[in-house]
Design a protein around this motif. Sequence first.
Motif, PDB file in Angstrom:
ATOM      1  N   PHE A  53     -44.782  -3.931  33.847  1.00  0.00           N
ATOM      2  CA  PHE A  53     -44.848  -4.678  32.737  1.00  0.00           C
ATOM      3  C   PHE A  53     -46.379  -4.738  32.334  1.00  0.00           C
ATOM      4  N   ARG A  54     -46.697  -4.348  30.972  1.00  0.00           N
ATOM      5  CA  ARG A  54     -48.012  -4.455  30.692  1.00  0.00           C
ATOM      6  C   ARG A  54     -47.980  -5.363  29.474  1.00  0.00           C
ATOM      7  N   VAL A  55     -48.770  -6.596  29.710  1.00  0.00           N
ATOM      8  CA  VAL A  55     -49.043  -7.703  28.979  1.00  0.00           C
ATOM      9  C   VAL A  55     -50.335  -7.613  28.313  1.00  0.00           C
ATOM     10  N   ILE A  56     -50.733  -7.411  27.135  1.00  0.00           N
ATOM     11  CA  ILE A  56     -51.894  -7.511  26.461  1.00  0.00           C
ATOM     12  C   ILE A  56     -52.136  -9.047  25.971  1.00  0.00           C
ATOM     13  N   ASN A  57     -53.374  -9.311  26.366  1.00  0.00           N
ATOM     14  CA  ASN A  57     -53.726 -10.644  26.165  1.00  0.00           C
ATOM     15  C   ASN A  57     -54.976 -11.072  25.166  1.00  0.00           C
ATOM     16  N   ASN A  58     -54.942 -11.925  24.318  1.00  0.00           N
ATOM     17  CA  ASN A  58     -56.211 -12.139  23.397  1.00  0.00           C
ATOM     18  C   ASN A  58     -57.207 -12.936  24.189  1.00  0.00           C
ATOM     19  N   CYS A  59     -57.853 -12.496  25.400  1.00  0.00           N
ATOM     20  CA  CYS A  59     -58.841 -13.295  25.954  1.00  0.00           C
ATOM     21  C   CYS A  59     -59.741 -12.113  26.921  1.00  0.00           C
ATOM     22  N   THR A  60     -60.445 -12.731  27.709  1.00  0.00           N
ATOM     23  CA  THR A  60     -61.117 -11.552  28.582  1.00  0.00           C
ATOM     24  C   THR A  60     -60.541 -11.811  29.984  1.00  0.00           C
ATOM     25  N   GLU A  61     -60.870 -10.869  30.698  1.00  0.00           N
ATOM     26  CA  GLU A  61     -60.244 -10.791  32.143  1.00  0.00           C
ATOM     27  C   GLU A  61     -60.858 -12.106  32.936  1.00  0.00           C
ATOM     28  N   ALA A  62     -61.912 -12.737  32.910  1.00  0.00           N
ATOM     29  CA  ALA A  62     -62.417 -13.810  33.555  1.00  0.00           C
ATOM     30  C   ALA A  62     -61.846 -14.944  32.899  1.00  0.00           C
ATOM     31  N   GLU A  63     -61.348 -14.933  31.646  1.00  0.00           N
ATOM     32  CA  GLU A  63     -60.689 -16.037  31.072  1.00  0.00           C
ATOM     33  C   GLU A  63     -59.254 -16.180  31.320  1.00  0.00           C
ATOM     34  N   ARG A 100     -40.429   4.564  38.176  1.00  0.00           N
ATOM     35  CA  ARG A 100     -40.947   3.494  37.646  1.00  0.00           C
ATOM     36  C   ARG A 100     -40.641   3.475  36.057  1.00  0.00           C
ATOM     37  N   GLU A 101     -40.180   2.136  35.665  1.00  0.00           N
ATOM     38  CA  GLU A 101     -39.838   2.205  34.023  1.00  0.00           C
ATOM     39  C   GLU A 101     -41.145   1.252  33.534  1.00  0.00           C
ATOM     40  N   VAL A 102     -41.637   1.727  32.374  1.00  0.00           N
ATOM     41  CA  VAL A 102     -42.965   0.951  31.763  1.00  0.00           C
ATOM     42  C   VAL A 102     -42.503   0.296  30.688  1.00  0.00           C
ATOM     43  N   ILE A 103     -42.785  -1.164  30.814  1.00  0.00           N
ATOM     44  CA  ILE A 103     -42.377  -2.039  29.672  1.00  0.00           C
ATOM     45  C   ILE A 103     -43.297  -2.630  29.260  1.00  0.00           C
ATOM     46  N   MET A 104     -43.613  -2.595  27.859  1.00  0.00           N
ATOM     47  CA  MET A 104     -44.873  -3.383  27.192  1.00  0.00           C
ATOM     48  C   MET A 104     -44.316  -4.688  26.499  1.00  0.00           C
ATOM     49  N   ILE A 105     -45.042  -5.560  26.628  1.00  0.00           N
ATOM     50  CA  ILE A 105     -44.909  -7.118  26.231  1.00  0.00           C
ATOM     51  C   ILE A 105     -45.687  -7.449  25.067  1.00  0.00           C
ATOM     52  N   ASN A 156     -44.194 -11.307  19.415  1.00  0.00           N
ATOM     53  CA  ASN A 156     -43.207 -11.094  18.731  1.00  0.00           C
ATOM     54  C   ASN A 156     -41.935 -10.616  19.485  1.00  0.00           C
ATOM     55  N   ASP A 157     -42.099 -10.565  20.758  1.00  0.00           N
ATOM     56  CA  ASP A 157     -40.831 -10.296  21.621  1.00  0.00           C
ATOM     57  C   ASP A 157     -39.913 -11.449  21.369  1.00  0.00           C
ATOM     58  N   PRO A 158     -38.563 -11.422  21.574  1.00  0.00           N
ATOM     59  CA  PRO A 158     -37.897 -12.542  21.255  1.00  0.00           C
ATOM     60  C   PRO A 158     -37.668 -13.529  22.747  1.00  0.00           C
ATOM     61  N   VAL A 159     -37.252 -14.783  22.451  1.00  0.00           N
ATOM     62  CA  VAL A 159     -37.384 -15.675  23.457  1.00  0.00           C
ATOM     63  C   VAL A 159     -35.958 -16.501  23.282  1.00  0.00           C
ATOM     64  N   ASP A 160     -35.576 -16.905  24.317  1.00  0.00           N
ATOM     65  CA  ASP A 160     -34.157 -17.650  24.440  1.00  0.00           C
ATOM     66  C   ASP A 160     -34.351 -18.889  23.267  1.00  0.00           C
ATOM     67  N   PRO A 161     -33.400 -18.874  22.254  1.00  0.00           N
ATOM     68  CA  PRO A 161     -33.817 -20.057  21.296  1.00  0.00           C
ATOM     69  C   PRO A 161     -33.545 -21.420  21.858  1.00  0.00           C
ATOM     70  N   PHE A 169     -42.085 -13.119  31.867  1.00  0.00           N
ATOM     71  CA  PHE A 169     -43.585 -12.903  31.738  1.00  0.00           C
ATOM     72  C   PHE A 169     -43.648 -12.968  30.211  1.00  0.00           C
ATOM     73  N   ILE A 170     -42.654 -12.917  29.373  1.00  0.00           N
ATOM     74  CA  ILE A 170     -42.915 -13.272  28.281  1.00  0.00           C
ATOM     75  C   ILE A 170     -43.120 -14.705  27.766  1.00  0.00           C
ATOM     76  N   ARG A 171     -42.604 -15.673  28.468  1.00  0.00           N
ATOM     77  CA  ARG A 171     -42.631 -17.187  28.328  1.00  0.00           C
ATOM     78  C   ARG A 171     -43.815 -17.618  28.771  1.00  0.00           C
ATOM     79  N   PHE A 172     -44.225 -16.894  30.021  1.00  0.00           N
ATOM     80  CA  PHE A 172     -45.375 -17.419  30.584  1.00  0.00           C
ATOM     81  C   PHE A 172     -46.895 -16.943  30.291  1.00  0.00           C
ATOM     82  N   HIS A 173     -46.748 -15.871  29.473  1.00  0.00           N
ATOM     83  CA  HIS A 173     -47.639 -15.401  28.591  1.00  0.00           C
ATOM     84  C   HIS A 173     -48.147 -16.137  27.130  1.00  0.00           C
TER      85      HIS A 173
END
Length: 280
Positions: free
Chosen positions: A6-16, A137-142, A146-151, A217-221
């Motif tokens: 799973f590859r999770v892009i985040n709007n922060c620095t590695e240290a943050e 390996r299967e690569v999954i971008m998160i 915009n990824d769906p979450v459980d209503p 991973f979606i919900r945590f991030h």
Amino acid sequence: MLIKEFRVINNCTEAEYKIGQLYATAMASKEQTGGGEGVEILKNEPYEKESGEKGQYTYKIFRLASRVPGFVRALAPAGALDLYEEAWNAYPYCKTVLKNGYMKDNFSIVYETMHVDNSRGELPNALNISEADLKKREVIMIDVANDPVDPKEYKPQEDPKLVHSVKAGRGPLTEKEWYKTCEPVMTCYKLVYIEFKWFGIQGKVESFLAKTIHNLFIRFHRQLFCWMDQWYGMTIEDIRNLEEEIKKDLDETRNQGSIVGTGIQSDAASTASRSIRNGK
């Protein structure tokens, strides 16, 4: 065995991210504890290996019998559903191993994570795995916005498309491809090995766990981004003090009250604790 990256892009620095991840993990442990179940933290201490690797080691027990899927609970004897988690946090590299005392070597979830600054998910093999594992390996971008979450789990206050961080001056993430232009930026490369050896249900359980981990991973991030004003500016000393306070609270509340609902803890244990109710 299944291998997912799973590859999770985040709007922060590695240290943050290091601070945000530890904060979110610590706070969520409180949400999961009560009614005789929840998290017991046995060790949380510095470590150093002969190889020179050093970081923070944690050992936890997750008592989660009421949240295990019915088809597993029916087959396992009482008291056999506790989960044991060991984690070695040598940030930016981290490894977590989740096992069960009853199934021993027949069940494991192993996470290896590399956190990379100024990355947008483009590295082909961030964890340097073997050619054999690459083929499986299967690569999954998160996409946390915009990824769906459980209503049933959706909360406006945990929606990156709606939340603005006053302290950091970031968000909301309203652009469709925000991850291509956001600054600062970092990516979590999370390699997950899932193995559940139980004749007749192995494939079903491994697929179930993989789906669960993806949703986790979606919900945590999403939460990590939306809670930014709670952890932004904290130091590692602040985090260690918070962890110590929460450990005391967990020890006091674990056997009090009613069984609590699902939430987010550490990556591995959350897999068992929050999602598995969907398999009842």
